[in-house]
Each structure stands twice: as structure tokens, then as C-alpha cells.
Design a protein around this motif. Structure first.
Motif, PDB file in Angstrom:
ATOM      1  N   HIS A  65       0.823  -1.152   0.016  1.00 55.39           N
ATOM      2  CA  HIS A  65       0.129   0.013  -0.146  1.00 55.39           C
ATOM      3  C   HIS A  65       0.914   1.273  -0.144  1.00 55.39           C
ATOM      4  O   HIS A  65       0.510   2.136  -0.873  1.00 55.39           O
ATOM      5  N   PHE A  66       1.697   1.044   0.783  1.00 49.90           N
ATOM      6  CA  PHE A  66       2.766   2.417   1.014  1.00 49.90           C
ATOM      7  C   PHE A  66       3.379   2.587  -0.617  1.00 49.90           C
ATOM      8  O   PHE A  66       3.476   3.723  -0.892  1.00 49.90           O
ATOM      9  N   GLU A  67       3.961   1.529  -0.979  1.00 51.60           N
ATOM     10  CA  GLU A  67       4.753   1.858  -2.219  1.00 51.60           C
ATOM     11  C   GLU A  67       3.887   2.088  -3.463  1.00 51.60           C
ATOM     12  O   GLU A  67       4.400   2.967  -4.245  1.00 51.60           O
ATOM     13  N   ASN A  68       2.628   1.826  -3.228  1.00 47.77           N
ATOM     14  CA  ASN A  68       1.555   2.260  -4.419  1.00 47.77           C
ATOM     15  C   ASN A  68       1.418   3.677  -4.226  1.00 47.77           C
ATOM     16  O   ASN A  68       1.331   4.406  -5.313  1.00 47.77           O
ATOM     17  N   GLN A  69       1.149   4.172  -2.990  1.00 47.39           N
ATOM     18  CA  GLN A  69       1.075   5.433  -2.674  1.00 47.39           C
ATOM     19  C   GLN A  69       2.146   6.518  -3.117  1.00 47.39           C
ATOM     20  O   GLN A  69       2.103   7.310  -3.644  1.00 47.39           O
ATOM     21  N   LEU A  70       3.487   6.079  -2.829  1.00 46.85           N
ATOM     22  CA  LEU A  70       4.446   6.512  -3.329  1.00 46.85           C
ATOM     23  C   LEU A  70       4.875   6.901  -4.803  1.00 46.85           C
ATOM     24  O   LEU A  70       5.239   7.588  -5.218  1.00 46.85           O
ATOM     25  N   ARG A  71       4.420   5.914  -5.480  1.00 48.70           N
ATOM     26  CA  ARG A  71       4.502   5.797  -6.986  1.00 48.70           C
ATOM     27  C   ARG A  71       3.680   7.142  -7.410  1.00 48.70           C
ATOM     28  O   ARG A  71       3.956   7.931  -8.452  1.00 48.70           O
ATOM     29  N   ILE A  72       2.462   7.369  -6.646  1.00 46.92           N
ATOM     30  CA  ILE A  72       1.585   8.374  -7.178  1.00 46.92           C
ATOM     31  C   ILE A  72       2.048   9.884  -6.526  1.00 46.92           C
ATOM     32  O   ILE A  72       2.033  10.766  -7.251  1.00 46.92           O
ATOM     33  N   LYS A  73       2.246   9.783  -5.319  1.00 45.54           N
ATOM     34  CA  LYS A  73       2.990  10.928  -4.565  1.00 45.54           C
ATOM     35  C   LYS A  73       4.130  10.863  -4.276  1.00 45.54           C
ATOM     36  O   LYS A  73       4.584  10.771  -2.953  1.00 45.54           O
ATOM     37  N   ARG A  74       5.126  10.768  -5.013  1.00 45.33           N
ATOM     38  CA  ARG A  74       6.396  10.702  -4.624  1.00 45.33           C
ATOM     39  C   ARG A  74       7.114  11.765  -3.811  1.00 45.33           C
ATOM     40  O   ARG A  74       8.077  11.393  -3.070  1.00 45.33           O
TER      41      ARG A  74
END
Length: 666
Positions: A65-74
Motif C-alpha cells: 500500500h505504501f509503495e503504491n502511494q509513493l508511486r503516485i505521490k513521490r
């Protein structure tokens, strides 16, 4: 044969079509729905982890979940921090360090990430890791004082004083601000290294040669009972700052005060006289005041005081004889009398200053301001210095009668009177004063002050009544609507907040409608209602098509993770702003769109934006004077979009056809 039930099959046939025994009306359905709408939704199910496999599965899901969020909001720092803290709570320190390092690779200038990274290692007593992080931080960002202080505090608690001294030595090589030098000196003094502190002071005054730096050094030597060193420092400071006359006065004053404390009165007197001979009159005012105070203490007090007071009174009386409405002179005269402390004489001058003969000649607020402040100072003197409460109240009441409220009023007079009554614990009188102010000369400041008072007292119903009166008086005041909604929001009344803001946005005229709409949208976003916020944006676009509204709507959709919806908003705005009159707004929009696509779009989307980017062309236009005569031409820059070129080509063809028709008709 039996039919297999499925979601695509038809509804089953009803054999019994008789009326049911219990009938449910539409009214009952609506009532039940209304009664159940305030019921809280069921809480999410509690997840219990029973074995290692479930723990690993939970951790894997969270990390995904965190990694997916970081792809969007780097570039969202808070997301990196939450990720690292979660790993820290899982005791996965290597992973937490890896996340912090990734965040620093993205933006090594982020002070918050460095600070939290360091704090994590300190919390878990990883001293060497913390030392490594601090070394990197001060190496990359040596101008950030907080990193140095954190590092020094850690070494101090570890009693590693040699390392602390080395850190301070490294820090002052960068010539930091005063707090770094002061901290270094304080450390050496606490360690008992007075000579080292003197060495630091020598470097300190070279980097920061301000008067306050020299004064700190001199006071340090005086505290160490080294009066000879202190005198040398004062002399050196005056020598170094010889060209800065305005800086000499505080140095001379401090030098003389040190001699006074040392009971060297002759030295102090010689310093004052020497300074007054060399400093300009404009800079010597405070020095002269100190000299008078010194002579009052150690010289012939009566003679000096009488001479000075008489001379200044004579000067003021001469000036007031020429112009009795020179209120600046009255203020100076009153300050002179207040310094004597003679209450009777002070009252006499105040009464003369506010007399009817000194009323401003013009009934305009700008001419009355200083006159009103004479009244206010009079009231403050009676309350604070003379302690005459009844006289103070009488002054305020007379002041409010003198002001011509039918032409203008002074909010400060009303609010100070109310403050006075509150200090006397007379709350009803304060409310009465504010009520008169609203009735005679209503203003935004009066309403705001009254509401703040009632909020502090916890009278919410009275606050609502005041807001209603305020908005009845000025329904176009957006700040009043916003403050009303903020009050209801603090009381956790979302329906009231929405009701207030709905009434506000439906007003026919508002002085700052964008403030109300922004507050309304931000409130819905804060409550986690993106659908309501989206509906508000659409309503706002029905009223205005301003380019900032389009861009804000697109940014809202982007933050919500709806990239296609944000792109659709940009496209719709770009199509709407196609007319020539909106060229500048269209340029602003497409630049924002381009930034959006560079961050979230594909190569195809970015190519499409590049194709629609305008060309910057130089043009000429005729200049006409006010009487219509020709004044030549001026050059200016304009933007031409690709679709505008096609439209202009079609317009040229149409103009040619009209000319041909006119010629053929003749």
C-alpha cells in the motif's frame, strides 16, 4: 425443467397478488430513513494477528500500500515519514533507514526528514548511527542551526565534551548567526574554560561587529570582575566602529553604567561629557536622558531638573500659542509632565489639550484621529497611574459624546471602553457599551470584538445572535460568513456549517466570494467528503469560468488520485477558453496543464500538450491620445494558439467572400 438462478435471469413470478397484511406507506419509509440517518456506521472489523504468517501477510500488504502511494505521490514528505515510522513500529530498523535514505535521495534539503531520521536513531539509542546522520546533515546543510544543536546536545548528554568543542569549532568556521556563538560561549563558561570563552569572543566580534556583540563581551568581563579588560573592550569597540555614529550611543551608555556600578562616578561623568561632545544631537537624545538621570542620582538634582523642565515647557507653550491644534506638541508636552509624576499638573494639561477650543477644524476622520488619542491617553492615565476609576468612566462617556457618530466613529474608543468595564468585572456594562456601538455606529471590528468576547465567555447562543445581526447589517461580508462557519465547525456542527455556507454562496452580492467558496470546499475536503467538494466545484463553475477555478478543480482531482478526471477538467477548460478574448487565461491554463502532464502524463499526453502550446509573437498596434489623435505605434507580445490560426484563416476567407460579393453587386 428447472431454471438455474442467476443474476441475469428474470424476476420470479408472483402467484399471490393479494394485499399484504401489514401495509407500509411512503411516509413511514421516509420517517424511518430520517430517523436512521444519524446512526453511526458500524466500526471496521478488528484484525487479530495470531501467527507469524498472518503478521508477514499484514506487513506485506501495508508495504505494498505504501509503495503504491509513493508511486503516485513521490514528492509527498508526510507519506515517506508515515512509511518510515510504520517500519520503526514494526522494529524493522533497516527498512526504516532505507525509507529515510530514499526520501533523502529524492530531496536532500528536506530538514524535516533529516531531523526525524536523527530522532529515530536517538530514540533507540543507536548513537553511532545518529552521529553518522548528524555528520552528513551538517555537511550537506551547514546553515541549518537545528542540526548542529541536535548533534551538540547528543554529545553533551554523552559527556563527550571534546567532541562538542570540535563541533563548535567546525560550526563557527561557517560564520553562523549569533545564537551559535552565544551557545559556544555558554558551553565554555559552564565548563570553567574562561580563557577559551575569551578566545571565542575575539572571533565573535570579528564576524559580528555589532554594538550588542561588544556589549556582551564587556558584560562578560565585568561579570568575571575584570574591569580593566571590560574598559579595553569598550575602547576597542569605539575605535572599531568609529565611522558608525549611530552605534556609539549605546556603547557610551553601557560604558558609563559600568563605571556607575563600579562606583567610579567621576569616570562615568567624564564618559557622558566626552560622548555628548562627539555625538550628533539626533543620536544623543537617549544619551542625554541617561546623563540627566545620572546627575539626578549623583549631582544637584533640583537645579538640573528645574532648568530642563522649565526650558522644555517654555518651548511647548510657544509652539501651542502658534497652533493649538498641533496635537504632536500636546503629546510631547504630556509626556514631559507625566515624567514628573505630578497628577494635578498632568490633569491640567490633559484638560487643556482636549478642550473644545482644540477641536479639529474639519469633520473628517483623518483629522480627528490624533485628537481622539489624546482622550484615550487621558483615560489610560486616570485608570493606570491615578487609579481613579470613576473619572476614567466619565472620560470615556464624554469622549463618545464628542465623536460625531452620524459622520464617522472610532472603533478603538468603543472597544477600549468595553475593555475597561471588563477589567472592573462589570460585564453587563461592557455589553451595554458594545450594544450602543452596534446601534449607533456598527462596524466589522465592533462585531468581531463582541463575538470574541462572548466566545471566551462560552455564550454560543449569543454569538449566533450577534452573527445574525452582523450579517443582516452586511450580508455581503464574506469574512463574517466564514467566521460564522468556523464557529460552528469548532462546535462540530457540520450541518450548521453547511447551512451557513449555503446561505452565503447564494447571496446576490459578496465582497470576496472566492473566500466563501474556498472555505466551503476546504471544509468538505477536511470532512472527507470528496463528492460534496466536487459538486461544489461544479456549482462554482456554473457561476464563473475563471481560470483559477478550473486549475483548482484539476488540482483537487489530482490530489484525490483521479488523474483521468483531472485531465478531463483541463480539456474542458481549454475548450471553453478558446475565444480570442481569453488568450492570457488560456496561457495560464495550458502552463498548469503542462506541469500536470509532466508529472502524471504519458509521452502521448505530453506530446499533445506540446502541440497545443502557443507561439509568442511580436505585434504592433496604434496608439491614440485622449483627444483621438494618432500618437504612433507600440510593439507588444501576444500568444497565438494552433487552433486560433485555423480560426483566423477561416475569418480571412469569409472577409474576402464578402468583399467579392460587394464588388459583384456593384
Amino acid at each position: 425443467r428447472e431454471s438455474v438462478p442467476s443474476s441475469m435471469s428474470r424476476a420470479p413470478k408472483v402467484d399471490n397478488k393479494a394485499d399484504a397484511e401489514v401495509q407500509i406507506t411512503a411516509e413511514q419509509l421516509m420517517r424511518e430513513a430520517w430517523e436512521r440517518q444519524d446512526e453511526a456506521p458500524p466500526p471496521p472489523p478488528t484484525q487479530k494477528i495470531l501467527d507469524v504468517d498472518e503478521l508477514h501477510n499484514y506487513q506485506m500488504n501495508e508495504r505494498t500500500h505504501f509503495e503504491n502511494q509513493l508511486r503516485i505521490k513521490r514528492h509527498t514528505t508526510s507519506l515517506w515519514i508515515r512509511y518510515a515510522r510504520w517500519e520503526e513500529n514494526q522494529n524493522e530498523f533497516k527498512r526504516a533507514r532505507s525509507i529515510f535514505e530514499r526520501a533523502l535521495d529524492l530531496d536532500y534539503k528536506n530538514k524535516k526528514v533529516w531531523s526525524l531520521y536523527f530522532d529515530m536513531e536517538i530514540r533507540h539509542k543507536n548513537v553511532n548511527f545518529a552521529r553518522n546522520i548528524a555528520d552528513r546533515a551538517i555537511g550537506l546543510l551547514p546553515r541549518v542551526s537545528s542540526f548542529w544543536f541536535k548533534y551538540i546536545l547528543m554529545e553533551t548528554r554523552l559527556q563527550n565534551y571534546a567532541a562538542v568543542r570540535r563541533l563548535y569549532a567546525r560550526w563557527i568556521e561557517w560564520e553562523p548567526r549569533e545564537e551559535a556563538w552565544n551557545s559556544y560561549i555558554k558551553f565554555e563558561v559552564q565548563a570553567g574554560e574562561i580563557e577559551r570563552a575569551r578566545t571565542v569572543f575575539k572571533a565573535y566580534v570579528q564576524v559580528h561587529p555589532q554594538p550588542k556583540t561588544w556589549l556582551k563581551w564587556a558584560k562578560f568581563e565585568e561579570k568575571q570582575s575584570e574591569l580593566g579588560n571590560a574598559r579595553e573592550i569598550y575602547e576597542k569597540a569605539l575605535e572599531v566602529m568609529e565611522g558608525e555614529q549611530e552605534a556609539h550611543a549605546p556603547l557610551y551608555i553601557a560604558f558609563a553604567e559600568m563605571e556607575e556600578r563600579s562606583r567610579e562616578y567621576d569616570r562615568a561623568r567624564a564618559i557622558y561629557k566626552y560622548a555628548l561632545d562627539r555625538i550628533s544631537k539626533a543620536d544623543a537624545k537617549r544619551l542625554f536622558t541617561k546623563f540627566i538621570q545620572f546627575e539626578k542620582q549623583f549631582g544637584d538634582r533640583d537645579a538640573i531638573e528645574y532648568i530642563i523642565m522649565s526650558k522644555r515647557r517654555f518651548q511647548y507653550e510657544e509652539q501651542l500659542a502658534e497652533d493649538p491644534t498641533n496635537y504632536d506638541v500636546w503629546f510631547d508636552y504630556l509626556r514631559l509632565e507625566e515624567s514628573t509624576g505630578e497628577a494635578a499638573r498632568i490633569r491640567e494639561v490633559y484638560e487643556r489639550a482636549i478642550g473644545s477650543a482644540n477641536l479639529p477644524p474639519v469633520a473628517e476622520k483623518v483629522y480627528w484621529s490624533r485628537y481622539i488619542f489624546l482622550w484615550i491617553n487621558y483615560a489610560l492615565f486616570e485608570e493606570l497611574a491615578a487609579k481613579d476609576i470613576d473619572r476614567t468612566r466619565q472620560i470615556y462617556q464624554t469622549l463618545l459624546k464628542v465623536i460625531p457618530h452620524d459622520k464617522f466613529s472610532f472603533n478603538k474608543a468603543w472597544t477600549l471602553f468595553a475593555h475597561f468595564e471588563i477589567r472592573q468585572h462589570n460585564l453587563s456594562a461592557a455589553r451595554k457599551v458594545l450594544g450602543h456601538a452596534i446601534g449607533m455606529a456598527p462596524s466589522d471590528k465592533i462585531f468581531d470584538f463582541y463575538i470574541d468576547l462572548e466566545v471566551q465567555l462560552g455564550n454560543i447562543d449569543r454569538c449566533r445572535e450577534l452573527f445574525q445581526r452582523w450579517l443582516q447589517w452586511r450580508p455581503d461580508n464574506c469574512k463574517a460568513w466564514v467566521k460564522f462557519s468556523e464557529l460552528e465547525a469548532e462546535l462540530q456542527e457540520p450541518e450548521r456549517v453547511r447551512g451557513v455556507l449555503e446561505i452565503a454562496v447564494n447571496q446576490p452580492a459578496l465582497d470576496m466570494p472566492e473566500l466563501v467558496w474556498k472555505t466551503y470546499i476546504d471544509y468538505e475536503v477536511e470532512l472527507g467528503e470528496p463528492a460534496r467538494a466536487r459538486a461544489l466545484y461544479k456549482r462554482l463553475l456554473d457561476r464563473t469560468k475563471h481560470v483559477k477555478v478550473w486549475i483548482s478543480f484539476a488540482q483537487f482531482e489530482t490530489e484525490a488520485g483521479r488523474i483521468p478526471a483531472a485531465r478531463a477538467v483541463f480539456k474542458e477548460a481549454f475548450a471553453f477558453l478558446k475565444p480570442v478574448e481569453t488568450t492570457e487565461e488560456r496561457v495560464i491554463l495550458i502552463e498548469a496543464w503542462r506541469d500536470f502532464e509532466e508529472e502524471y502524463g504519458s509521452e502521448a499526453d505530453q506530446d499533445e500538450i506540446r502541440k497545443n502550446m502557443p507561439a509568442r509573437v511580436k505585434k504592433r498596434r496604434k496608439i491614440e491620445t485622449g483627444d483621438g489623435s494618432d500618437a504612433g505605434y507600440e510593439e507588444f507580445y501576444d500568444y497565438v494558439f494552433p487552433d486560433m490560426k485555423q480560426m483566423r484563416a477561416g475569418m480571412k476567407l469569409l472577409q474576402a467572400a464578402r468583399k467579392w460579393k460587394e464588388v459583384s453587386g456593384q
